[in-house]
Enzyme design. Structure first.
Site, PDB file in Angstrom:
ATOM      1  N   SER A 141       6.747   1.967   3.282  1.00 12.07           N
ATOM      2  CA  SER A 141       7.846   1.167   2.744  1.00 12.07           C
ATOM      3  C   SER A 141       8.981   2.085   2.347  1.00 12.07           C
ATOM      4  O   SER A 141       8.775   3.273   2.043  1.00 12.07           O
ATOM      5  CB  SER A 141       7.380   0.383   1.514  1.00 12.07           C
ATOM      6  OG  SER A 141       8.468  -0.249   0.859  1.00 12.07           O
ATOM      7  N   TYR A 154       3.313  -0.243  -7.191  1.00 11.53           N
ATOM      8  CA  TYR A 154       3.410  -0.384  -5.746  1.00 11.53           C
ATOM      9  C   TYR A 154       3.993   0.853  -5.076  1.00 11.53           C
ATOM     10  O   TYR A 154       3.461   1.345  -4.075  1.00 11.53           O
ATOM     11  CB  TYR A 154       4.275  -1.606  -5.437  1.00 11.53           C
ATOM     12  CG  TYR A 154       4.588  -1.864  -3.985  1.00 11.53           C
ATOM     13  CD1 TYR A 154       3.646  -2.419  -3.136  1.00 11.53           C
ATOM     14  CD2 TYR A 154       5.857  -1.575  -3.466  1.00 11.53           C
ATOM     15  CE1 TYR A 154       3.945  -2.682  -1.802  1.00 11.53           C
ATOM     16  CE2 TYR A 154       6.169  -1.837  -2.136  1.00 11.53           C
ATOM     17  CZ  TYR A 154       5.214  -2.389  -1.309  1.00 11.53           C
ATOM     18  OH  TYR A 154       5.511  -2.644   0.009  1.00 11.53           O
ATOM     19  N   LYS A 158       2.688   3.281  -1.688  1.00  3.93           N
ATOM     20  CA  LYS A 158       3.390   3.400  -0.411  1.00  3.93           C
ATOM     21  C   LYS A 158       3.788   4.850  -0.129  1.00  3.93           C
ATOM     22  O   LYS A 158       3.818   5.280   1.032  1.00  3.93           O
ATOM     23  CB  LYS A 158       4.607   2.471  -0.381  1.00  3.93           C
ATOM     24  CG  LYS A 158       4.221   0.998  -0.266  1.00  3.93           C
ATOM     25  CD  LYS A 158       3.376   0.751   0.983  1.00  3.93           C
ATOM     26  CE  LYS A 158       3.060  -0.714   1.210  1.00  3.93           C
ATOM     27  NZ  LYS A 158       2.296  -0.953   2.454  1.00  3.93           N
TER      28      LYS A 158
END
Length: 251
Positions: A141, A154, A158
Site C-alpha cells: 500500500s 495498518y 503494509k
C-alpha cells in the site's frame, strides 16, 4: 494479450475488491486461477470458467498459519502447479491510536503481515518443488510509505509486506522466483467504503490525486499482470506505486 497463457495463478483475498479484479484479469490473460478468501467466490469461479479457464475457490482465514499450506496444496491438486502467487488479503478497521484495543492491532497484524508471510512461504515452497521458478506479488500500500491518523495498526503491516518482498527476492532469486510488490493508493473497495461515505472527504481525497480520481480495483490488474509475466523477467525486489500520482503530490 495472453500474458499468462497456460499458467496457474493463486490469489488471496480473491472474493472481492482488488483480489477479485486481479483473479479475473489473470483468467482473461490465459491463466487458471485459485482464490482464497474468508467468503466463497462461486460467482467468480463461474466467470473464470466461462472464459474457458479452470478455477477453484478455497475458504479460510489467512491469519491461521496452517491455512497457507492447505490452500496451496488444494490448488496444486486441482490445477497442477503454482506459477504466480498474489498475496492480497488484508484488513483495515480504521481506529484512533490512543484507545485502540490490543485485539484490533493484533488481528490486523495477523491477517496483513503474518498471513502474507505464511502464504508466500507456502507458495514459494511449491514453486521450488516444481522447479520452474515463478512470480510472487504482494499487494502492499501507499501506506507503507506514508502515515495515517487512523491507520497506526495498518501502515506498519503494509511496510512489512513491502519489506517481505525485498527480502524474499534475495532468498528466492536462486530458484528463479521473482518477488515484487504493488503499492495502491486509495482504491474504492469494501475496506474503505465506510471511511469514504462522507462525500466531502471523498472529494478532498480525489482532489489530492494528480490524475483527478480515486482508484478502482481494475487499476491494479495491469501492473500486477506485468509483474507476473515474462515482460518483467528481470524485475525482482521492486515496488510499483499505483496511486494516480498521490505520493509525489507534496506541494
Amino acid at each position: 494479450m495472453n500474458l499468462l497463457a497456460g499458467q496457474t495463478v493463486l490469489v488471496t483475498g480473491g472474493a472481492s475488491g482488488i483480489g477479485r479484479a486481479i483473479a479475473l484479469g489473470a483468467a482473461r490473460a490465459g491463466a487458471d486461477v485459485a482464490v482464497f478468501d474468508k467468503d466463497p467466490a462461486q460467482a467468480l469461479v463461474a466467470q473464470i470458467e466461462a472464459l474457458g479457464r479452470k478455477a477453484l475457490t478455497v475458504t479460510g482465514d489467512v491469519a491461521e498459519p496452517g491455512e497457507a499450506e492447505r490452500f496451496v496444496r488444494e490448488a496444486v491438486i486441482a490445477l497442477g502447479r503454482v506459477d504466480v502467487f498474489v498475496s492480497n488479503a488484508g484488513i483495515c478497521p480504521f481506529h484512533s491510536f490512543l484507545d485502540m484495543p490490543a485485539e484490533v492491532f493484533e488481528r490486523t497484524a495477523r491477517v496483513n503481515l503474518h498471513g502474507a508471510f505464511h502464504m508466500v512461504q507456502a507458495a514459494a515452497n511449491a514453486m521450488v518443488a516444481g522447479g520452474r521458478g515463478g512470480s510472487i506479488i504482494a499487494v502492499s500500500s501507499i501506506s507503507a510509505l506514508v502515515g495515517g491518523e487512523f491507520q497506526t495498526h495498518y501502515t506498519p503491516t503494509k511496510a512489512g509486506v513491502h519489506s517481505l518482498m525485498q527480502s524474499a527476492a534475495i532468498a528466492l532469486g536462486r530458484h528463479g522466483i521473482r518477488c515484487n510488490s504493488v503499492l495502491p493508493g486509495t482504491i474504492l473497495t469494501d475496506i474503505n467504503k465506510d471511511d469514504l461515505a462522507d462525500e466531502g472527504k471523498r472529494a478532498r481525497m480525489a482532489a489530492r490525486v494528480p490524475l483527478g480520481r480515486l482508484g478502482e480495483p481494475d487499476d491494479l490488474v495491469g501492473p500486477t499482470l506485468f509483474l507476473a509475466s515474462d515482460m518483467a523477467r528481470y524485475v525482482t525486489g521492486a515496488a510499483l506505486l499505483v496511486d494516480g500520482g498521490a505520493f509525489v503530490n507534496l506541494q
